[in-house]
Design a protein around this motif. Structure first.
Motif, PDB file in Angstrom:
ATOM      1  N   ASP A  22       0.812  -1.214   0.000  1.00  0.00           N
ATOM      2  CA  ASP A  22       0.000   0.000   0.000  1.00  0.00           C
ATOM      3  C   ASP A  22       0.853   1.275   0.000  1.00  0.00           C
ATOM      4  OD1 ASP A  22      -2.567   1.166  -0.094  1.00  0.00           O
ATOM      5  OD2 ASP A  22      -2.489   1.607   2.042  1.00  0.00           O
TER       6      ASP A  22
ATOM      7  N   LYS B 186       5.438   3.416  -5.527  1.00  0.00           N
ATOM      8  CA  LYS B 186       5.066   2.329  -6.435  1.00  0.00           C
ATOM      9  C   LYS B 186       5.741   2.503  -7.782  1.00  0.00           C
ATOM     10  CE  LYS B 186       0.468   1.269  -4.553  1.00  0.00           C
ATOM     11  NZ  LYS B 186      -0.987   1.313  -4.819  1.00  0.00           N
ATOM     12  N   ALA B 187       5.726   3.745  -8.287  1.00  0.00           N
ATOM     13  CA  ALA B 187       6.332   4.015  -9.595  1.00  0.00           C
ATOM     14  C   ALA B 187       7.825   3.731  -9.568  1.00  0.00           C
ATOM     15  CB  ALA B 187       6.063   5.465  -9.997  1.00  0.00           C
TER      16      ALA B 187
ATOM     17  N   GLU C 213       2.533   4.808  -1.469  1.00  0.00           N
ATOM     18  CA  GLU C 213       2.035   5.943  -2.224  1.00  0.00           C
ATOM     19  C   GLU C 213       2.402   5.755  -3.688  1.00  0.00           C
ATOM     20  OE1 GLU C 213       3.695   9.417  -0.480  1.00  0.00           O
ATOM     21  OE2 GLU C 213       2.569   9.230   1.395  1.00  0.00           O
ATOM     22  N   ARG C 214       1.742   6.519  -4.539  1.00  0.00           N
ATOM     23  CA  ARG C 214       1.922   6.349  -5.985  1.00  0.00           C
ATOM     24  C   ARG C 214       3.376   6.538  -6.408  1.00  0.00           C
ATOM     25  NH1 ARG C 214      -2.282   9.455  -9.692  1.00  0.00           N
ATOM     26  NH2 ARG C 214      -3.600   8.088  -8.414  1.00  0.00           N
ATOM     27  N   LYS C 215       4.080   7.501  -5.809  1.00  0.00           N
ATOM     28  CA  LYS C 215       5.470   7.763  -6.186  1.00  0.00           C
ATOM     29  C   LYS C 215       6.361   6.566  -5.901  1.00  0.00           C
ATOM     30  CE  LYS C 215       9.318  10.938  -5.321  1.00  0.00           C
ATOM     31  NZ  LYS C 215       9.774  12.135  -4.561  1.00  0.00           N
TER      32      LYS C 215
END
Length: 349
Positions: A250, A256-257, A252-254
């Motif tokens: 879970d 994960k990227a 954050e988007r950053k």
């Protein structure tokens, strides 16, 4: 992660340093002739191999991204939610792939390097360096696992609890270890997911750089052609396993990227680096054999530990599978299928 990535690249670049020549370019008498010069034959063609390597860069990049993104994007697909039986089976299959990668691909490669005839008999033929390094790599992975959990628990628990009140966390799968009795609250599970995802990516990055460099530096068409298909299969299902843990972590988007980026580009970058160093890199030089063999042994110990302890054991000893014997049995078949399929790939890669 970035600092470690550059450290691995530095070690590999050291392996490109050719050993000093002996007597007007003549090889030393105690080493086979093939250890001192590139092998030539009908399978060696620089032009054809370059085309295959460029195809490999694109194909592996695409399949890697597909594999690692599939679980992350599965939130929009009800059948692939982390709490579904299908997701459990897919993850079990991917865990089998990761297990076979360590035992059937990385570990034998390390044995080949560190017991090569191109290395001096003493000490390399007198001591099992591969299993020694892999053993302590697994212990070191346990240390990282343990200390990271302690650090997360001490420093980040309040933030994790505040941030993750989403009820979905309670059903985000089962990456937590069976030895964490009393720590099955959402914040504790989330810490476990994040440690697993980061340590697993560490082992994958080490192996991916090494195998990419080896492919990029080779001009053996007969070896590269089947290796492309095998690596695409390997990266896709290994990506599913990693992507499942990234989803459960879970992030954050950053973040994960960043993790998706490193997993996807590591092998293609290793191939590109190997192409650039193909004129100076000799895979059978003593320095290259020791560096690559040691890195493979480290990666094998890490991957074997992660596959058995943090993926398979934690899943099969978790509540979901313990309460469903039928799903548990099918999951074992999925593991065997994944490990068996990846083992068959060892014929070509």
């Amino acid at each position: 992660m970035a600092k470690l990535y550059f450290l691995i690249l530095s070690l590999l670049l050291l392996s490109t340093v050719a050993p000093p020549s002996h007597g007007a370019g003549q090889p030393p008498n105690n080493l086979p002739q093939e250890c001192q010069k590139s092998t030539h034959g009908p399978c060696h063609n620089k032009t054809r191999s370059l085309k295959l390597k460029l195809i490999a860069i694109v194909a592996i990049l695409v399949t890697s991204m597909m594999g690692v993104l599939l679980p992350i994007l599965s939130r929009s697909v009800p059948a692939l939610q982390p709490d579904t039986k299908l997701f459990v089976l897919v993850k079990a299959f991917a865990s089998g792939v990761i297990l076979a990668t360590g035992y059937m691909h990385v570990l034998p490669d390390s044995f080949d390097c560190l017991t090569s005839k191109c290395l001096p008999e003493k000490p390399w033929s007198k001591f099992p360096f591969t299993t020694f390094i892999a053993m302590f790599s697994a212990v070191f992975t346990l240390m990282v696992d343990s200390y990271a959990m302690s650090w997360y628990k001490k420093c980040k628990t309040p933030n994790l609890v505040d941030k993750n009140q989403d009820p979905e966390l309670k059903t985000l799968g089962h990456c937590h270890g069976h030895g964490s009795s009393g720590n099955d609250n959402p914040a504790s599970q989330l810490r476990r997911y994040r440690v697993v995802a980061q340590v697993l990516e560490l082992g994958i990055v080490v192996h991916s750089v090494v195998i990419g460099l080896s492919m990029g530096a080779s001009d053996n068409v007969c070896t590269i052609r089947p290796l492309v298909a095998a690596l695409c299969f390997h990266q896709f299902f290994e990506g599913i396993g990693l992507g499942g843990c990234i989803l459960q972590a879970d992030y954050e988007r950053k973040m994960k990227a960043i993790m998706v980026f490193f997993f996807s580009v590591t092998t293609p970058f290793g191939i590109a680096l190997g192409i650039g160093l193909s004129n100076v890199y000799q895979e059978n030089s003593p320095t290259a054999l020791v560096v690559v063999g040691s890195l493979n042994a480290v990666s094998a110990g890490l991957l074997n530990y992660m596959a058995l302890v943090d993926l398979l054991a934690s899943d099969f000893m978790g509540e979901k599978l313990q309460n469903d014997m039928k799903l548990q049995t099918i999951s074992y078949f999925a593991v065997i299928l994944g490990a068996g399929g990846m083992s068959v790939m060892a014929i070509w890669a």
